[in-house]
Write a protein that holds these residues in place. Structure first.
Motif, PDB file in Angstrom:
ATOM      1  N   GLY A 112       0.777  -1.228   0.000  1.00 11.60           N
ATOM      2  CA  GLY A 112       0.000   0.000   0.000  1.00 11.60           C
ATOM      3  C   GLY A 112       0.812   1.283   0.000  1.00 11.60           C
ATOM      4  N   HIS A 113       2.119   1.185  -0.289  1.00 13.43           N
ATOM      5  CA  HIS A 113       2.946   2.389  -0.296  1.00 13.43           C
ATOM      6  C   HIS A 113       2.459   3.398  -1.325  1.00 13.43           C
ATOM      7  CE1 HIS A 113       7.029   4.533  -0.576  1.00 13.43           C
ATOM      8  NE2 HIS A 113       6.521   4.797   0.604  1.00 13.43           N
ATOM      9  N   GLU A 114       1.869   2.895  -2.415  1.00  8.94           N
ATOM     10  CA  GLU A 114       1.393   3.799  -3.462  1.00  8.94           C
ATOM     11  C   GLU A 114       0.259   4.694  -2.956  1.00  8.94           C
ATOM     12  OE1 GLU A 114      -0.929  -0.080  -3.940  1.00  8.94           O
ATOM     13  OE2 GLU A 114       1.098   0.584  -3.382  1.00  8.94           O
ATOM     14  N   HIS A 115      -0.523   4.203  -2.017  1.00  9.69           N
ATOM     15  CA  HIS A 115      -1.613   5.013  -1.468  1.00  9.69           C
ATOM     16  C   HIS A 115      -1.055   6.170  -0.632  1.00  9.69           C
ATOM     17  CE1 HIS A 115      -4.042   1.878  -3.023  1.00  9.69           C
ATOM     18  NE2 HIS A 115      -3.838   1.022  -2.055  1.00  9.69           N
ATOM     19  N   ILE A 116       0.035   5.907   0.071  1.00  8.24           N
ATOM     20  CA  ILE A 116       0.698   6.959   0.846  1.00  8.24           C
ATOM     21  C   ILE A 116       1.203   8.060  -0.092  1.00  8.24           C
ATOM     22  CG2 ILE A 116       2.704   7.505   2.257  1.00  8.24           C
ATOM     23  CD1 ILE A 116       0.763   6.129   3.946  1.00  8.24           C
ATOM     24  N   LEU A 120       0.069  11.978  -0.056  1.00 11.14           N
ATOM     25  CA  LEU A 120       1.023  13.040   0.234  1.00 11.14           C
ATOM     26  C   LEU A 120       1.120  14.045  -0.911  1.00 11.14           C
ATOM     27  CD1 LEU A 120       3.964  11.093   1.948  1.00 11.14           C
ATOM     28  CD2 LEU A 120       2.340  12.657   3.023  1.00 11.14           C
ATOM     29  N   ALA A 121       0.858  13.590  -2.123  1.00 14.41           N
ATOM     30  CA  ALA A 121       0.945  14.481  -3.285  1.00 14.41           C
ATOM     31  C   ALA A 121      -0.067  15.623  -3.203  1.00 14.41           C
ATOM     32  CB  ALA A 121       0.733  13.684  -4.570  1.00 14.41           C
ATOM     33  N   LYS A 122      -1.108  15.445  -2.401  1.00 15.96           N
ATOM     34  CA  LYS A 122      -2.125  16.487  -2.250  1.00 15.96           C
ATOM     35  C   LYS A 122      -1.691  17.566  -1.263  1.00 15.96           C
ATOM     36  CE  LYS A 122      -5.869  13.315  -3.413  1.00 15.96           C
ATOM     37  NZ  LYS A 122      -7.145  12.693  -2.972  1.00 15.96           N
ATOM     38  N   GLY A 123      -0.637  17.286  -0.478  1.00  9.76           N
ATOM     39  CA  GLY A 123      -0.051  18.304   0.383  1.00  9.76           C
ATOM     40  C   GLY A 123      -0.808  18.640   1.652  1.00  9.76           C
ATOM     41  N   LYS A 124      -1.771  17.808   2.034  1.00  7.38           N
ATOM     42  CA  LYS A 124      -2.593  18.091   3.216  1.00  7.38           C
ATOM     43  C   LYS A 124      -2.299  17.170   4.395  1.00  7.38           C
ATOM     44  CE  LYS A 124      -5.206  21.298   1.287  1.00  7.38           C
ATOM     45  NZ  LYS A 124      -5.291  22.690   1.788  1.00  7.38           N
ATOM     46  N   GLY A 125      -1.327  16.304   4.253  1.00  5.02           N
ATOM     47  CA  GLY A 125      -1.011  15.373   5.324  1.00  5.02           C
ATOM     48  C   GLY A 125      -1.817  14.087   5.237  1.00  5.02           C
ATOM     49  N   LEU A 145      10.405   2.031   8.456  1.00  2.35           N
ATOM     50  CA  LEU A 145      11.404   1.590   7.483  1.00  2.35           C
ATOM     51  C   LEU A 145      11.048   2.086   6.086  1.00  2.35           C
ATOM     52  CD1 LEU A 145      11.922  -2.152   8.540  1.00  2.35           C
ATOM     53  CD2 LEU A 145      13.563  -0.295   8.820  1.00  2.35           C
ATOM     54  N   PHE A 146       9.764   2.353   5.866  1.00  3.26           N
ATOM     55  CA  PHE A 146       9.283   2.666   4.522  1.00  3.26           C
ATOM     56  C   PHE A 146       8.905   4.128   4.339  1.00  3.26           C
ATOM     57  CE2 PHE A 146       8.443  -1.754   5.594  1.00  3.26           C
ATOM     58  CZ  PHE A 146       9.048  -2.421   4.545  1.00  3.26           C
ATOM     59  N   PHE A 147       8.536   4.813   5.404  1.00  2.00           N
ATOM     60  CA  PHE A 147       8.248   6.240   5.300  1.00  2.00           C
ATOM     61  C   PHE A 147       8.316   6.880   6.677  1.00  2.00           C
ATOM     62  CE2 PHE A 147       4.236   3.824   5.122  1.00  2.00           C
ATOM     63  CZ  PHE A 147       3.655   4.198   6.320  1.00  2.00           C
ATOM     64  N   GLU A 148       8.637   8.168   6.696  1.00  2.60           N
ATOM     65  CA  GLU A 148       8.688   8.897   7.958  1.00  2.60           C
ATOM     66  C   GLU A 148       7.276   9.121   8.486  1.00  2.60           C
ATOM     67  OE1 GLU A 148      10.757  12.555   7.560  1.00  2.60           O
ATOM     68  OE2 GLU A 148      12.730  11.626   7.334  1.00  2.60           O
ATOM     69  N   ALA A 149       7.136   9.083   9.808  1.00  3.06           N
ATOM     70  CA  ALA A 149       5.804   9.252  10.389  1.00  3.06           C
ATOM     71  C   ALA A 149       5.910   9.858  11.778  1.00  3.06           C
ATOM     72  CB  ALA A 149       5.079   7.905  10.454  1.00  3.06           C
ATOM     73  N   ASP A 150       4.804  10.396  12.234  1.00  2.63           N
ATOM     74  CA  ASP A 150       4.644  10.877  13.602  1.00  2.63           C
ATOM     75  C   ASP A 150       3.601   9.993  14.280  1.00  2.63           C
ATOM     76  OD1 ASP A 150       6.337  13.076  12.936  1.00  2.63           O
ATOM     77  OD2 ASP A 150       4.615  14.076  12.043  1.00  2.63           O
ATOM     78  N   VAL A 151       3.521  10.070  15.610  1.00  2.48           N
ATOM     79  CA  VAL A 151       2.612   9.175  16.325  1.00  2.48           C
ATOM     80  C   VAL A 151       2.038   9.869  17.552  1.00  2.48           C
ATOM     81  CG1 VAL A 151       4.398   8.149  17.799  1.00  2.48           C
ATOM     82  CG2 VAL A 151       2.360   6.819  17.217  1.00  2.48           C
ATOM     83  N   VAL A 253      -1.511  -0.795   4.121  1.00  2.00           N
ATOM     84  CA  VAL A 253      -2.113   0.542   4.066  1.00  2.00           C
ATOM     85  C   VAL A 253      -3.149   0.520   2.954  1.00  2.00           C
ATOM     86  CG1 VAL A 253      -1.742   3.000   3.720  1.00  2.00           C
ATOM     87  CG2 VAL A 253       0.003   1.632   4.882  1.00  2.00           C
ATOM     88  N   HIS A 254      -4.391   0.854   3.289  1.00  3.74           N
ATOM     89  CA  HIS A 254      -5.477   0.825   2.313  1.00  3.74           C
ATOM     90  C   HIS A 254      -5.644   2.190   1.643  1.00  3.74           C
ATOM     91  CE1 HIS A 254      -6.827  -3.162   3.691  1.00  3.74           C
ATOM     92  NE2 HIS A 254      -6.491  -2.718   4.893  1.00  3.74           N
ATOM     93  N   GLU A 255      -6.463   2.216   0.625  1.00  6.12           N
ATOM     94  CA  GLU A 255      -6.723   3.455  -0.095  1.00  6.12           C
ATOM     95  C   GLU A 255      -7.362   4.499   0.818  1.00  6.12           C
ATOM     96  OE1 GLU A 255      -8.142   3.129  -4.364  1.00  6.12           O
ATOM     97  OE2 GLU A 255      -8.687   1.147  -3.601  1.00  6.12           O
ATOM     98  N   ALA A 256      -7.136   5.760   0.484  1.00  7.68           N
ATOM     99  CA  ALA A 256      -7.743   6.846   1.256  1.00  7.68           C
ATOM    100  C   ALA A 256      -9.262   6.762   1.166  1.00  7.68           C
ATOM    101  CB  ALA A 256      -7.255   8.193   0.723  1.00  7.68           C
ATOM    102  N   LEU A 257      -9.924   7.057   2.274  1.00  5.13           N
ATOM    103  CA  LEU A 257     -11.383   7.037   2.304  1.00  5.13           C
ATOM    104  C   LEU A 257     -11.935   8.173   1.447  1.00  5.13           C
ATOM    105  CD1 LEU A 257     -12.048   6.381   6.105  1.00  5.13           C
ATOM    106  CD2 LEU A 257     -11.898   4.716   4.242  1.00  5.13           C
ATOM    107  N   GLU A 258     -12.886   7.861   0.603  1.00  3.68           N
ATOM    108  CA  GLU A 258     -13.533   8.881  -0.219  1.00  3.68           C
ATOM    109  C   GLU A 258     -14.708   9.485   0.537  1.00  3.68           C
ATOM    110  OE1 GLU A 258     -14.614   7.353  -4.002  1.00  3.68           O
ATOM    111  OE2 GLU A 258     -12.567   6.789  -4.568  1.00  3.68           O
TER     112      GLU A 258
END
Length: 327
Positions: A112-116, A120-125, A145-151, A253-258
């Motif tokens: 699901g990295h492509e969904h991330i 992120l390309a939309k710039g809103k977090g 390991l695959f992307f930076e994140a906060d928690v 990681v699943h697709e963003a909720l519409e």
């Protein structure tokens, strides 16, 4: 909000010595071979099942309610397996706190990295909407390991242990926020950050609506909807599991909720599912909460023993002061 003290020199008094001893034992266990760690986790889970009677009864009640079609024997076995899995999770947490997650990259399947990237390309977090699975801490480390994140985390009452856990997580995450620091979360999202967030616990009546969870009404936080609306961030469901047969970990990681959060109703016609028990239309917050709970249930059913059933998920009743199902 109480300020954290992460300075270890503040915790040298004798009252902290037992905690230091346990942290040293944890470090020793963290460097044992993975199979040995899992065996220790199994033993720990069995001991917890025998000794933590109150938590066992909570898990029994939750599983009886959520899996009514299982026989009593199957329900009891699921309770035992849940304690076993969460015992393993404690040991896996030690590994994530003390060691580099890079050592487990080869045994981690990440989808699901492509969904991330798209979010992120939309710039809103991005809000990674997780749940309290037994692999929670280890999966958090593997995710970075695959992307930076906060928690966001729930701070512990013991200040030394809280300092240790926070410092350990800061090795993995860019920012570690208190679970109530929603302004801090909004600041992270404004910087187009990824924030791991889980709301699947009972926090009382404040900031909640009631929505089904495994067919049972439960208080569900609406903060996910409010933060998503305020920030414009994408909400991506996120789950993680342990495969004991192969020894691998799966992160999905699943697709963003519409259409989330939803805009409420349009028009004056509703389906039966849009109506509350009183016959009145459900609010958009209630419908969104129901949607999130359905997604969580779908993921839990993939490996129900790996969920945290020891939590009083149905503690809060719609009628204030009413007896709970755990009384």
């Amino acid at each position: 909000m109480k300020k954290r003290n992460l300075n270890y020199t503040s915790y040298l008094a004798p009252k902290y010595w037992l905690i230091w001893l346990l942290l040293g034992l944890g470090q020793f266990i963290a460097w044992l071979p993975l199979r040995v760690q899992q065996m220790i986790g199994v033993v720990l889970g069995r001991l917890a099942y025998l000794l933590m009677k109150r938590r066992r009864k909570i898990a029994e009640r939750n599983i009886t309610l959520c899996f009514p079609l299982k026989s009593p024997l199957e329900q009891q076995q699921l309770v035992k397996n849940s304690f076993r899995s969460n015992g393993m999770g404690v040991i896996e947490a030690l590994r994530s706190w003390y060691r580099d997650p890079e050592t487990l990259r080869s045994t981690t399947d990440y989808r699901g990295h492509e969904h991330i990237k798209q979010a992120l390309a939309k710039g809103k977090g991005v809000i990674l909407l997780g749940g309290h699975y037994s692999t929670l801490d280890l999966a958090g480390g593997l995710t970075t390991l695959f992307f930076e994140a906060d928690v966001l985390q729930r701070d512990h009452s013991n200040p030394l242990f809280n300092a240790f856990v926070t410092r350990s997580r800061l090795r993995l995450y860019q920012t570690v926020l208190d679970k109530f620091d929603l302004r801090g979360m909004l600041r992270c999202l404004k910087r187009n950050r990824i924030v791991w967030y889980a709301t699947d616990q009972d926090y009382g009546h404040n900031n909640t609506v009631f929505a089904p969870f495994f067919g049972q009404e439960c208080a569900t936080l609406v903060s996910t909807m409010k933060i998503a609306k305020s920030s414009g961030a994408a909400v991506l469901p996120f789950s993680h599991f342990r495969n004991e047969q192969t020894g691998r970990y799966e992160i999905v990681v699943h697709e963003a909720l519409e259409n989330f959060p939803s805009d409420g109703f349009s028009g004056d016609r509703f389906s039966d599912s849009d109506l509350s028990d009183s016959g009145c239309p459900k609010s958009s917050l209630e419908l969104d909460a129901e949607r999130l709970n359905m997604i969580l249930v779908r993921e839990i059913r993939k490996a129900p023993e790996q969920y945290l059933w020891m939590h009083r998920r149905f503690k809060t009743q719609r009628e204030r002061g009413a007896r709970t199902i755990y009384d």
